[in-house]
Every structure is written in structure tokens, then in C-alpha cells.
Design an enzyme around this catalytic site. Structure first.
Site, PDB file in Angstrom:
ATOM      1  N   GLU A   1       0.890  -1.167   0.000  1.00 50.68           N
ATOM      2  CA  GLU A   1       0.000   0.000   0.000  1.00 50.68           C
ATOM      3  C   GLU A   1       0.916   1.201   0.000  1.00 50.68           C
ATOM      4  O   GLU A   1       1.553   1.496   1.005  1.00 50.68           O
ATOM      5  CB  GLU A   1      -0.873   0.024   1.259  1.00 50.68           C
ATOM      6  CG  GLU A   1      -1.778  -1.168   1.446  1.00 50.68           C
ATOM      7  CD  GLU A   1      -2.861  -1.246   0.415  1.00 50.68           C
ATOM      8  OE1 GLU A   1      -3.099  -0.251  -0.296  1.00 50.68           O
ATOM      9  OE2 GLU A   1      -3.467  -2.322   0.288  1.00 50.68           O
TER      10      GLU A   1
ATOM     11  N   CYS B   1      -3.135   8.554   3.413  1.00 49.85           N
ATOM     12  CA  CYS B   1      -2.857   8.017   2.069  1.00 49.85           C
ATOM     13  C   CYS B   1      -4.035   8.257   1.134  1.00 49.85           C
ATOM     14  O   CYS B   1      -3.874   8.292  -0.074  1.00 49.85           O
ATOM     15  CB  CYS B   1      -2.551   6.537   2.169  1.00 49.85           C
ATOM     16  SG  CYS B   1      -3.810   5.622   3.043  1.00 49.85           S
TER      17      CYS B   1
HETATM   18  P1  NAP Z   1       8.206   4.972   4.678  1.00 51.14           P
HETATM   19  O1  NAP Z   1       9.321   5.880   4.986  1.00 51.14           O
HETATM   20  O2  NAP Z   1       8.208   4.278   3.363  1.00 51.14           O
HETATM   21  O3  NAP Z   1       8.168   3.913   5.870  1.00 51.14           O
HETATM   22  C1  NAP Z   1       7.162   2.957   5.966  1.00 51.14           C
HETATM   23  C2  NAP Z   1       7.618   1.816   6.854  1.00 51.14           C
HETATM   24  O4  NAP Z   1       8.691   1.111   6.212  1.00 51.14           O
HETATM   25  C3  NAP Z   1       8.162   2.262   8.203  1.00 51.14           C
HETATM   26  O5  NAP Z   1       7.791   1.321   9.177  1.00 51.14           O
HETATM   27  C4  NAP Z   1       9.668   2.236   7.979  1.00 51.14           C
HETATM   28  O6  NAP Z   1      10.389   2.103   9.160  1.00 51.14           O
HETATM   29  C5  NAP Z   1       9.799   1.011   7.108  1.00 51.14           C
HETATM   30  N1  NAP Z   1      11.012   0.950   6.313  1.00 51.14           N
HETATM   31  C6  NAP Z   1      11.745   1.984   5.830  1.00 51.14           C
HETATM   32  N2  NAP Z   1      12.771   1.502   5.092  1.00 51.14           N
HETATM   33  C7  NAP Z   1      12.684   0.151   5.113  1.00 51.14           C
HETATM   34  C8  NAP Z   1      13.436  -0.915   4.539  1.00 51.14           C
HETATM   35  N3  NAP Z   1      14.501  -0.681   3.786  1.00 51.14           N
HETATM   36  N4  NAP Z   1      13.045  -2.187   4.777  1.00 51.14           N
HETATM   37  C9  NAP Z   1      11.978  -2.455   5.537  1.00 51.14           C
HETATM   38  N5  NAP Z   1      11.212  -1.478   6.112  1.00 51.14           N
HETATM   39  C10 NAP Z   1      11.554  -0.201   5.888  1.00 51.14           C
HETATM   40  O7  NAP Z   1       6.802   5.707   4.765  1.00 51.14           O
HETATM   41  P2  NAP Z   1       6.286   6.667   5.925  1.00 51.14           P
HETATM   42  O8  NAP Z   1       7.042   7.938   5.809  1.00 51.14           O
HETATM   43  O9  NAP Z   1       6.252   5.944   7.225  1.00 51.14           O
HETATM   44  O10 NAP Z   1       4.767   6.879   5.506  1.00 51.14           O
HETATM   45  C11 NAP Z   1       4.355   7.860   4.590  1.00 51.14           C
HETATM   46  C12 NAP Z   1       4.028   7.243   3.251  1.00 51.14           C
HETATM   47  O11 NAP Z   1       3.151   6.143   3.422  1.00 51.14           O
HETATM   48  C13 NAP Z   1       3.306   8.201   2.325  1.00 51.14           C
HETATM   49  O12 NAP Z   1       3.902   8.155   1.056  1.00 51.14           O
HETATM   50  C14 NAP Z   1       1.891   7.660   2.258  1.00 51.14           C
HETATM   51  O13 NAP Z   1       1.226   7.889   1.040  1.00 51.14           O
HETATM   52  C15 NAP Z   1       2.099   6.212   2.470  1.00 51.14           C
HETATM   53  N6  NAP Z   1       0.907   5.603   3.029  1.00 51.14           N
HETATM   54  C16 NAP Z   1       0.176   4.759   2.262  1.00 51.14           C
HETATM   55  C17 NAP Z   1      -0.955   4.152   2.781  1.00 51.14           C
HETATM   56  C18 NAP Z   1      -1.772   3.178   1.975  1.00 51.14           C
HETATM   57  O14 NAP Z   1      -2.583   2.505   2.567  1.00 51.14           O
HETATM   58  N7  NAP Z   1      -1.588   3.084   0.691  1.00 51.14           N
HETATM   59  C19 NAP Z   1      -1.347   4.422   4.091  1.00 51.14           C
HETATM   60  C20 NAP Z   1      -0.585   5.292   4.845  1.00 51.14           C
HETATM   61  C21 NAP Z   1       0.542   5.873   4.311  1.00 51.14           C
HETATM   62  P3  NAP Z   1      10.989   3.392   9.899  1.00 51.14           P
HETATM   63  O15 NAP Z   1       9.838   4.279  10.234  1.00 51.14           O
HETATM   64  O16 NAP Z   1      11.664   2.818  11.086  1.00 51.14           O
HETATM   65  O17 NAP Z   1      11.919   4.027   8.904  1.00 51.14           O
END
Ligand code: NAP
Length: 521
Positions: A260, A299
Site C-alpha cells: 500500500e 494516504c
Molecule cells: P516509509 O518511509 O516508506 O516507511 C514505511 C515503513 O517502512 C516504516 O515502518 C519504515 O520504518 C519502514 N522501512 C523503511 N525503510 C525500510 C526498509 N529498507 N526495509 C523495511 N522497512 C523499511 O513511509 P512513511 O514515511 O512511514 O509513511 C508515509 C508514506 O506512506 C506516504 O507516502 C503515504 O502515502 C504512504 N501511506 C500509504 C498508505 C496506503 O494505505 N496506501 C497508508 C498510509 C501511508 P521506519 O519508520 O523505522 O523508517
């Protein structure tokens, strides 16, 4: 200051490595820290597979549903204290916090209810019959039946920072009901709420040991250990999603992955809508909610507002009037309607994103300029595109209180073309009472969207807005939205179940799966 811990293989572990700090985004005060490393992931997976999975599956469908119901009640019981944490560490207003927390307890309760109609189990254990069987031989004796069974693996859930409660709750509901133990990885900036929920879940003893583990630090290295019966459900940015999808171990072992990711969602105002009508009012109200709820960090929030050129001046005026009433500040104060974004990193990204949009659009209010005082605040920002076809408007997700007006000529064809430029979205909303317009729009955009929300005169006061994800409808979207599909009632369990076609004597299959007696041959 609190040090967050992970709950793994039956114990709380503080982790190792240079700590990351968690802040109150309204004051920038340090609230806690997380040590990102030091978790024995091989032991985590072993514990889930050998202890949690068998115990969970031994419960059967109905009793797993009862556990979900108890989890829902647990969150409700601690609601006030959890809402305080959502305000402190998430910058959530009370309303934002409820959206997250009640979304979690509501989704758990929804799946608990679904479980009431599921079988206790049958001779194959955790099996669900999938649709009608079919005659495969010359007579009805040789028969085929599709069934789902729980996969004896682990569900790794990697959650985004913006919905620490709902994101974890909705994923847990589906996996646990399917009989698969979970490992929940929280998004770090807002992990305090997820950590407190994890503490409550563990202390409650509602779930069998090993069926719930919680990782407060990094999940780095965990993906490399997953196997063919495991599944990864990820929510976060498209960039991290692409890294996960490309993980060599996951590719090589065909581990199921559901992503997602981000989405440039559109709201479309139809050309028939009269200014001041119920349909117009719904449109304006929903756009403002989406821009400002959770400071736009949803999102499903609207990023592109498609308006017929003839209605642009009225829409602009109405939106600016409403946005002017939004009080921005520390959500601990009762009159505040919008809090800060979640972290200093988010603030930097949002400001930079607004600047990129401002290069191709006029800023009507708000903008990227700093807000005086401490805290990661951004003013609600409305822009007007110079040219609605400019690529960056359809490609850049500014994950904050920001959206752009895109004028179009009022034809369904033009609206379809603009909507689909998003490259695949979670949701599009459309506001019109013109059946022909709605029909052409829905047919044109459905393949590019996971969900389409239709507002009209008749839906006024009937429907929760397009930004809310309801467990009875699927959540996900094609293309840049990640290609995943969560929720949607029992469809949400599919990631964790194996579908098998069992072929044989109709009477044998009937006994195995509790089918009705075979029709006379
Ligand atoms: P993110 O930086 O991509 O992080 C998401 C998750 O992935 C966090 O738990 C992060 O951990 C983890 N992560 C980061 N790098 C990783 C790696 N190399 N391997 C495994 N896990 C890793 O996103 P965010 O800043 O938390 O969230 C914002 C984004 O999420 C926005 O773009 C939004 O559109 C999207 N979003 C989408 C939905 C949907 O349902 N489609 C819902 C909500 C949000 P850490 O936090 O410890 O870095």
C-alpha cells in the site's frame, strides 16, 4: 524519556545501536527513543512459526474472532489514554486520534463479527470453502471444490507512521482471523502509540503467545529470512515499497508481498453541480476534511481537485473561506482543528514538495514558509495549477495539508484523462447528479483506482467521506498506489490463505468440507 522495546520470542527487548528519538511534533520535546538493532529475527520467525501459528490455528475461526472482539474492547477500554499519546507523539487533534484509534477497534470488531458466520473448523482444520464446487467427470461423482486453508507461515506487517493504531489493527485483524501469527513493525516517528498498544495486547493475554510480536526498531534483515509460506504487508512510501518488492530473497522464494503505497488521489466536481447545492456543499466539506484531517497525512487524502473551469471561481472562494476557519496549533488545545506534521523530516519534505508544486501552480493560501515558534507546522495550502496537465501535479505526493485545483473543461473524458494521470490511485471521489457524467467517469477511471466514492444530492448526510477506509470495502490501488488489496470483508484474508482445488469423489469432498449432500446422479 521512555525507551521503546520490542516484544519478541516471549520477552521485551530494548534493542541496540544508536538511538532514534521520538518527538512531540507540536513542541519538538523529546518523548522517547528507539534502538534500531539487536533483534534476533531468526528467533522471531521461529517463535511465530513453532509457537504462535499452531496455537492460533488450534483456536479455529470462531474463537479467533472472539479474540479480535476482545482486542477491540481492549482498545476501547484504554481509549482516552491512547488518544493522549496520539496527541503527544502524533500531533493528532482529538478527532484525528479517534479516526485512527476507533478505526482500529472498529475494524477488529468488524472482523470479529464476520467470524461469527464462519465454521468452527472441519476435518481439514482451518479450511474455508471457496464458492460452488464443479462437476469434473462424466457424472457428478467426480467433483472439484476450491478451498482456502491457513498458511503455516508468518505475517510481517510494516506500517507507516501516519496510522499507528489503525494500520496495525486492520492488518492484524485479517492475518489473525486467517490463523497466521503477526510480527508488527511500527513506523518510527509515531511509534509510541503502537508500542503502548503492543504493551496492552501482551499484558492482556488475549492472543496466544507467539501469535503477536512487535518490532519497535528497524526491520532491516528480516525480509531476508522469510520463506514461501510467509507474507509481507507493507504500508508506506512508493520508494520503500519498491525496495521491499525488489528484495532478492522475497523474489527468489516467491514470498507474498502486498504493498500500500502513496497515491495522488483526485476529487472531481461534475459540471452539473450548482453552487450552494447539497452536492456542492459535500464536495467542499470533504475536500477541506481531507486537506486538514491528520494534517493531510492520509494516504487517501485528496491531492488533485478537478473543477470545471466555469465553477472555478466559486469553488476557490468556498474552499478559501472554509480553510480560513481552520485553527492550526498544538492539538492539546481544544480549539485547534489541525496539528503539525509528524516529524522534522516530514516538515522538510512537505515544504520542499510545496515549493515544487508552486513552481507550476499559484499558491492561493498557505505555502512553504516557516510557521513561527517550535513545532512542525504547515499552514493548509491550496494551489491553482497553471496548466492542469503538468506532470509534477500528477506525480508528486506532498504528504501534508496541501492540494491543487486543476481546472478542466467539464467533460467526463477530460476528467477521466486527468484522474488516470495519477498512474493508479487508492481512491477517487466524484460529485455529480448527472447520471451520464457519472457513468462515463466510473467506467473510465475504475481500472486505475482501488475505490471510487460517489457523492450526490441523495447521499448528503448519509455517507462518511472518501478519506475513510471502511473494512467492508477493499483498500489499495493499482500502479503507483502499490498494487495491493487489503480489507474488503473476507477478501482481506486472501493474502494469508492458500487456495487449493481439491478433486475427487463428491462424497469424500462432502465429508471433508461439510458440503451439502451430492445431487442425485
Ligand atoms: P516509509 O518511509 O516508506 O516507511 C514505511 C515503513 O517502512 C516504516 O515502518 C519504515 O520504518 C519502514 N522501512 C523503511 N525503510 C525500510 C526498509 N529498507 N526495509 C523495511 N522497512 C523499511 O513511509 P512513511 O514515511 O512511514 O509513511 C508515509 C508514506 O506512506 C506516504 O507516502 C503515504 O502515502 C504512504 N501511506 C500509504 C498508505 C496506503 O494505505 N496506501 C497508508 C498510509 C501511508 P521506519 O519508520 O523505522 O523508517
Amino acid at each position: 524519556m521512555i525507551t521503546l522495546q520490542s516484544y519478541v520470542h516471549g520477552q521485551w527487548v530494548a534493542g541496540t545501536g544508536a538511538p532514534k528519538t521520538l518527538h512531540d511534533p507540536s513542541t519538538e520535546a523529546v518523548l522517547g527513543q528507539v534502538h534500531p538493532g539487536g533483534i534476533d529475527f531468526a528467533a522471531v520467525l521461529r517463535h511465530a512459526r513453532e509457537v504462535g501459528g499452531p496455537a492460533l490455528r488450534a483456536l479455529g475461526w470462531k474463537r479467533r474472532g472472539e479474540r479480535l472482539k476482545a482486542l477491540s474492547a481492549l482498545l476501547h477500554e484504554h481509549r482516552d489514554a491512547l488518544l493522549d499519546i496520539a496527541t503527544q507523539n502524533g500531533g493528532n487533534t482529538r478527532g484525528d486520534g479517534k479516526f485512527d484509534l476507533d478505526g482500529a477497534s472498529g475494524t477488529l470488531a468488524y472482523y470479529a463479527k464476520l467470524a461469527e458466520a464462519l465454521p468452527e473448523g472441519n476435518t481439514l482444520g482451518n479450511t474455508l470453502v471457496d464458492g460452488e464446487g464443479v462437476q469434473l467427470g462424466r457424472t457428478p461423482r467426480y467433483f472439484g471444490q476450491h478451498v482456502f486453508t491457513s498458511r503455516p507461515g508468518v505475517a510481517l506487517h510494516i506500517n507507516a507512521f501516519n496510522f499507528p493504531a489503525w494500520g496495525m489493527g486492520e492488518k492484524m485483524a485479517c492475518a489473525l482471523l486467517a490463523g497466521v501469527p503477526v510480527v508488527e513493525k511500527a513506523g518510527t516517528p509515531s511509534a509510541l502509540l503502537a508500542f503502548r498498544i503492543a504493551q496492552l495486547v501482551v499484558q492482556s493475554g488475549i492472543l496466544p503467545e507467539g501469535s503477536f510480536q512487535f518490532v519497535a526498531g528497524s526491520a532491516s534483515g528480516l525480509l531476508d529470512l522469510l520463506g514461501p509460506m510467509d507474507a509481507v504487508a507493507f504500508t508506506g512510501s512508493a520508494a520503500t515499497g519498491a525496495l521491499i518488492r525488489g528484495n532478492a530473497n522475497l523474489v527468489q522464494r516467491n514470498v507474498r508481498v502486498s504493498l500500500e503505497a502513496d497515491s495522488i488521489n483526485a476529487a472531481v466536481l461534475g459540471p452539473d453541480v450548482e453552487v450552494g447545492s447539497d452536492t456542492f456543499e459535500q464536495f467542499v466539506a470533504n475536500v477541506v476534511v481531507d486537506m486538514t484531517q491528520k494534517a493531510g497525512q492520509k494516504c487517501t487524502a485528496v491531492r488533485r481537485i478537478l473543477v470545471p473551469a466555469a465553477l472555478l471561481a466559486d469553488v476557490q472562494e468556498a474552499l478559501l473561506e472554509r480553510l480560513a476557519t481552520i485553527v492550526v496549533g498544538n492539538p492539546a488545545q481544544a480549539d485547534v482543528r489541525m496539528g503539525p506534521v509528524a516529524s522534522a523530516e516530514q516538515l522538510r519534505d512537505v515544504r520542499a514538495g510545496i515549493d515544487r508544486l508552486a513552481a507550476v501552480a499559484k499558491v492561493l493560501r498557505g505555502g512553504s514558509q516557516p510557521v513561527p515558534g517550535p513545532g512542525y507546522f504547515v499552514q493548509p495550502t491550496l494551489l491553482l495549477a497553471n496548466d492542469s496537465h503538468t506532470p509534477v501535479l500528477h506525480e508528486l505526493e506532498v504528504f501534508g495539508p496541501c492540494a491543487t485545483l486543476l481546472p478542466y473543461d467539464g467533460s467526463a473524458a477530460a476528467a477521466v484523462e486527468l484522474c488516470n494521470r495519477g498512474g493508479g490511485s487508492l481512491v477517487a471521489s466524484a460529485y455529480s447528479d448527472d447520471r451520464a457524467f457519472v457513468e462515463a467517469l466510473v467506467h473510465g477511471i475504475a481500472p486505475w483506482h482501488g475505490r471510487i466514492w460517489l457523492g450526490s444530492e441523495k447521499t448528503m448526510g448519509q455517507a462518511i467521506g472518501p478519506g475513510a477506509v471502511l473494512p467492508g470495502s477493499i483498500h489499495g490501488g493499482p500502479g503507483r498506489a502499490g498494487g495491493g488489496e487489503e480489507l474488503g470483508g473476507l477478501r482481506g484474508l486472501a493474502l494469508y490463505l492458500q487456495r487449493t482445488a481439491v478433486q475427487g469423489d463428491r462424497a469424500v469432498l462432502g465429508r471433508l468440507f461439510g458440503l451439502d449432500a451430492a445431487p442425485a446422479s
